[in-house]
Design an enzyme around this catalytic site. Structure first.
Site, PDB file in Angstrom:
ATOM      1  CG  ASP A  63      -1.858   1.133   1.311  1.00 50.17           C
ATOM      2  OD1 ASP A  63      -1.674   2.114   0.561  1.00 50.17           O
ATOM      3  OD2 ASP A  63      -2.797   1.056   2.116  1.00 50.17           O
ATOM      4  CB  VAL A  64       1.655   3.924  -2.503  1.00 48.82           C
ATOM      5  CG1 VAL A  64       2.129   3.031  -3.641  1.00 48.82           C
ATOM      6  CG2 VAL A  64       0.257   4.489  -2.763  1.00 48.82           C
ATOM      7  CG  ASN A  90       0.390   4.707 -12.673  1.00 50.12           C
ATOM      8  OD1 ASN A  90       0.003   5.520 -13.497  1.00 50.12           O
ATOM      9  ND2 ASN A  90      -0.228   3.553 -12.452  1.00 50.12           N
ATOM     10  CE1 TYR A 156      -7.376  11.284  -9.359  1.00 48.32           C
ATOM     11  CE2 TYR A 156      -8.083  13.072 -10.786  1.00 48.32           C
ATOM     12  CZ  TYR A 156      -7.464  11.842 -10.608  1.00 48.32           C
ATOM     13  OH  TYR A 156      -6.937  11.184 -11.696  1.00 48.32           O
ATOM     14  CE  LYS A 160      -3.865  11.969 -10.076  1.00 54.68           C
ATOM     15  NZ  LYS A 160      -2.821  10.939 -10.164  1.00 54.68           N
ATOM     16  CB  THR A 191      -8.073   2.572 -16.201  1.00 54.14           C
ATOM     17  OG1 THR A 191      -8.671   3.601 -15.407  1.00 54.14           O
ATOM     18  CG2 THR A 191      -7.137   3.191 -17.232  1.00 54.14           C
TER      19      THR A 191
HETATM   20  P1  NAD Z   1      -6.562   1.828 -12.233  1.00 53.12           P
HETATM   21  O1  NAD Z   1      -7.458   1.862 -11.052  1.00 53.12           O
HETATM   22  O2  NAD Z   1      -6.931   0.992 -13.390  1.00 53.12           O
HETATM   23  O3  NAD Z   1      -5.073   1.448 -11.778  1.00 53.12           O
HETATM   24  C1  NAD Z   1      -4.539   1.899 -10.565  1.00 53.12           C
HETATM   25  C2  NAD Z   1      -3.964   0.731  -9.778  1.00 53.12           C
HETATM   26  O4  NAD Z   1      -3.463   1.263  -8.531  1.00 53.12           O
HETATM   27  C3  NAD Z   1      -4.990  -0.327  -9.412  1.00 53.12           C
HETATM   28  O5  NAD Z   1      -4.550  -1.616  -9.811  1.00 53.12           O
HETATM   29  C4  NAD Z   1      -5.095  -0.238  -7.889  1.00 53.12           C
HETATM   30  O6  NAD Z   1      -5.339  -1.499  -7.275  1.00 53.12           O
HETATM   31  C5  NAD Z   1      -3.755   0.322  -7.500  1.00 53.12           C
HETATM   32  N1  NAD Z   1      -3.780   1.009  -6.204  1.00 53.12           N
HETATM   33  C6  NAD Z   1      -4.807   1.767  -5.701  1.00 53.12           C
HETATM   34  N2  NAD Z   1      -4.485   2.213  -4.482  1.00 53.12           N
HETATM   35  C7  NAD Z   1      -3.250   1.743  -4.202  1.00 53.12           C
HETATM   36  C8  NAD Z   1      -2.393   1.851  -3.078  1.00 53.12           C
HETATM   37  N3  NAD Z   1      -2.778   2.571  -1.996  1.00 53.12           N
HETATM   38  N4  NAD Z   1      -1.189   1.244  -3.114  1.00 53.12           N
HETATM   39  C9  NAD Z   1      -0.799   0.518  -4.199  1.00 53.12           C
HETATM   40  N5  NAD Z   1      -1.584   0.367  -5.296  1.00 53.12           N
HETATM   41  C10 NAD Z   1      -2.797   0.969  -5.294  1.00 53.12           C
HETATM   42  O7  NAD Z   1      -6.444   3.365 -12.653  1.00 53.12           O
HETATM   43  P2  NAD Z   1      -5.655   4.156 -13.811  1.00 53.12           P
HETATM   44  O8  NAD Z   1      -6.687   4.979 -14.484  1.00 53.12           O
HETATM   45  O9  NAD Z   1      -4.778   3.281 -14.572  1.00 53.12           O
HETATM   46  O10 NAD Z   1      -4.810   5.145 -12.891  1.00 53.12           O
HETATM   47  C11 NAD Z   1      -3.420   5.305 -12.990  1.00 53.12           C
HETATM   48  C12 NAD Z   1      -3.108   6.779 -12.798  1.00 53.12           C
HETATM   49  O11 NAD Z   1      -3.652   7.533 -13.890  1.00 53.12           O
HETATM   50  C13 NAD Z   1      -3.714   7.408 -11.525  1.00 53.12           C
HETATM   51  O12 NAD Z   1      -2.753   8.239 -10.922  1.00 53.12           O
HETATM   52  C14 NAD Z   1      -4.854   8.240 -12.058  1.00 53.12           C
HETATM   53  O13 NAD Z   1      -5.150   9.332 -11.217  1.00 53.12           O
HETATM   54  C15 NAD Z   1      -4.303   8.675 -13.393  1.00 53.12           C
HETATM   55  N6  NAD Z   1      -5.287   9.149 -14.346  1.00 53.12           N
HETATM   56  C16 NAD Z   1      -6.189   8.291 -14.893  1.00 53.12           C
HETATM   57  C17 NAD Z   1      -7.134   8.765 -15.794  1.00 53.12           C
HETATM   58  C18 NAD Z   1      -8.162   7.883 -16.441  1.00 53.12           C
HETATM   59  O14 NAD Z   1      -9.027   8.382 -17.182  1.00 53.12           O
HETATM   60  N7  NAD Z   1      -8.120   6.583 -16.222  1.00 53.12           N
HETATM   61  C19 NAD Z   1      -7.155  10.136 -16.127  1.00 53.12           C
HETATM   62  C20 NAD Z   1      -6.218  10.972 -15.535  1.00 53.12           C
HETATM   63  C21 NAD Z   1      -5.296  10.467 -14.652  1.00 53.12           C
END
Ligand code: NAD
Length: 265
Positions: A63-64, A90, A156, A160, A191
């Site tokens: 857990d980060v 990430n 959020y 960011k 995602t």
């Molecule tokens: P996702 O939920 O598919 O992947 C994120 C992963 O992080 C998941 O597998 C989750 O289990 C893991 N995770 C969550 N909390 C955690 C913790 N405390 N410790 C360790 N692992 C943890 O989401 P994503 O969309 O791939 O997100 C990746 C990044 O992209 C994030 O920072 C998100 O804010 C950013 N982002 C995503 C989008 C979008 O549209 N999907 C848009 C802008 C930014």
């Protein structure tokens, strides 16, 4: 970075979405990968997919938000692969609620996961990267940190925006020291991030996106963009390059930009 062959990358949130796709692409180009992920099944399956493809990978369930996670992660990477070249911070989770309903504890939770974990990672990984005099840090931010399009998830957006500032300062510091920094600013990507949404605090707010002109991308498309940025040492990665038009409009006349947004909501 000229090649990814025999480099070692640590990817947090590497079990799903953008992190997983980037990890797989890095592995395809020859890097060994540590998948750091809170969900042990996702972590194990991403690492297994890399190994099935002929790559080298281990999973590290963590857990980060936990104190000590990044020191342990660094130790695990060094023990298994002997070095670390790329660190992709990430993990990002969402929240929702109107500003008067979001409790302080929820602000703290989101900022701790989305921003302070990146700070903890920096503190853990910077010394070995500086000693090496090479490497690359990728920090995943969001359009939400680039410009304000809503008020339904302020912690959020604030986290960011902090990631962007952290990355820009690190870029200034680390460029002359041989270490690259990329800040990834995704627009909409398909995602599992919606799974991270808690029940709304207070009445359900209307969730608004950055704009309909931004098409939904696949994580694979974004993973490729990240890998190219590491190879080219690009600082800013907009997943949708036309976001520049919005940023230019805001920078040209911030007062009109925000007043028009407020009228449209
Ligand atoms: P996702 O939920 O598919 O992947 C994120 C992963 O992080 C998941 O597998 C989750 O289990 C893991 N995770 C969550 N909390 C955690 C913790 N405390 N410790 C360790 N692992 C943890 O989401 P994503 O969309 O791939 O997100 C990746 C990044 O992209 C994030 O920072 C998100 O804010 C950013 N982002 C995503 C989008 C979008 O549209 N999907 C848009 C802008 C930014």
């Amino acid at each position: 970075m000229e090649t990814l062959q025999d480099k070692v990358a640590v990817v947090t949130g590497g079990g799903s979405g953008i992190g997983r796709a980037t990890a797989l692409e890095l592995a395809r180009r020859g890097a060994a990968i540590v998948i750091a992920e809170i969900d042990p099944d996702r972590a194990a399956s991403a690492a297994e997919e890399i190994r099935d493809g002929g790559g080298r990978s281990i999973s590290f369930a963590c857990d980060v938000a936990d104190e000590g996670t990044f020191e342990a992660l660094k130790d695990a990477a060094l023990e298994r692969f002997g070095r670390v070249d790329i660190v992709m911070n990430n993990v990002g989770v969402l929240t929702r609620g109107l500003p008067e309903h979001l409790p302080l504890a929820e602000w703290q939770r989101i900022i701790d996961i989305n921003l302070m974990s990146y700070v903890r990672s920096t503190i853990a990984f910077l010394p070995p990267l500086l000693d090496q005099g090479s490497g690359h840090i990728v920090n995943t931010a969001s359009f939400a940190g680039l410009f304000t399009y809503s008020y339904d998830r302020l912690p959020y957006a604030v986290s960011k925006a902090g990631v962007i500032q952290l990355s820009e300062g690190l870029r200034l510091y680390l460029a002359p020291r041989g270490i690259g920094v990329t800040v990834l600013c995704p627009g909409p990507v398909i995602t599992n991030i919606i799974d991270s949404l808690p029940a709304s605090f207070g009445p359900e707010p209307e969730m608004r996106g950055p704009g309909e002109q931004f098409a939904l991308l696949t994580p694979d498309e974004v993973g490729e963009q990240v890998v190219e940025a590491v190879l080219d040492d690009t600082f800013m990665v907009y997943t949708h390059p036309d976001v520049r038009d919005v940023l230019v409009r805001r920078a040209s006349d911030w007062n009109t930009f925000i007043d028009e947004k407020a009228r449209a909501l």
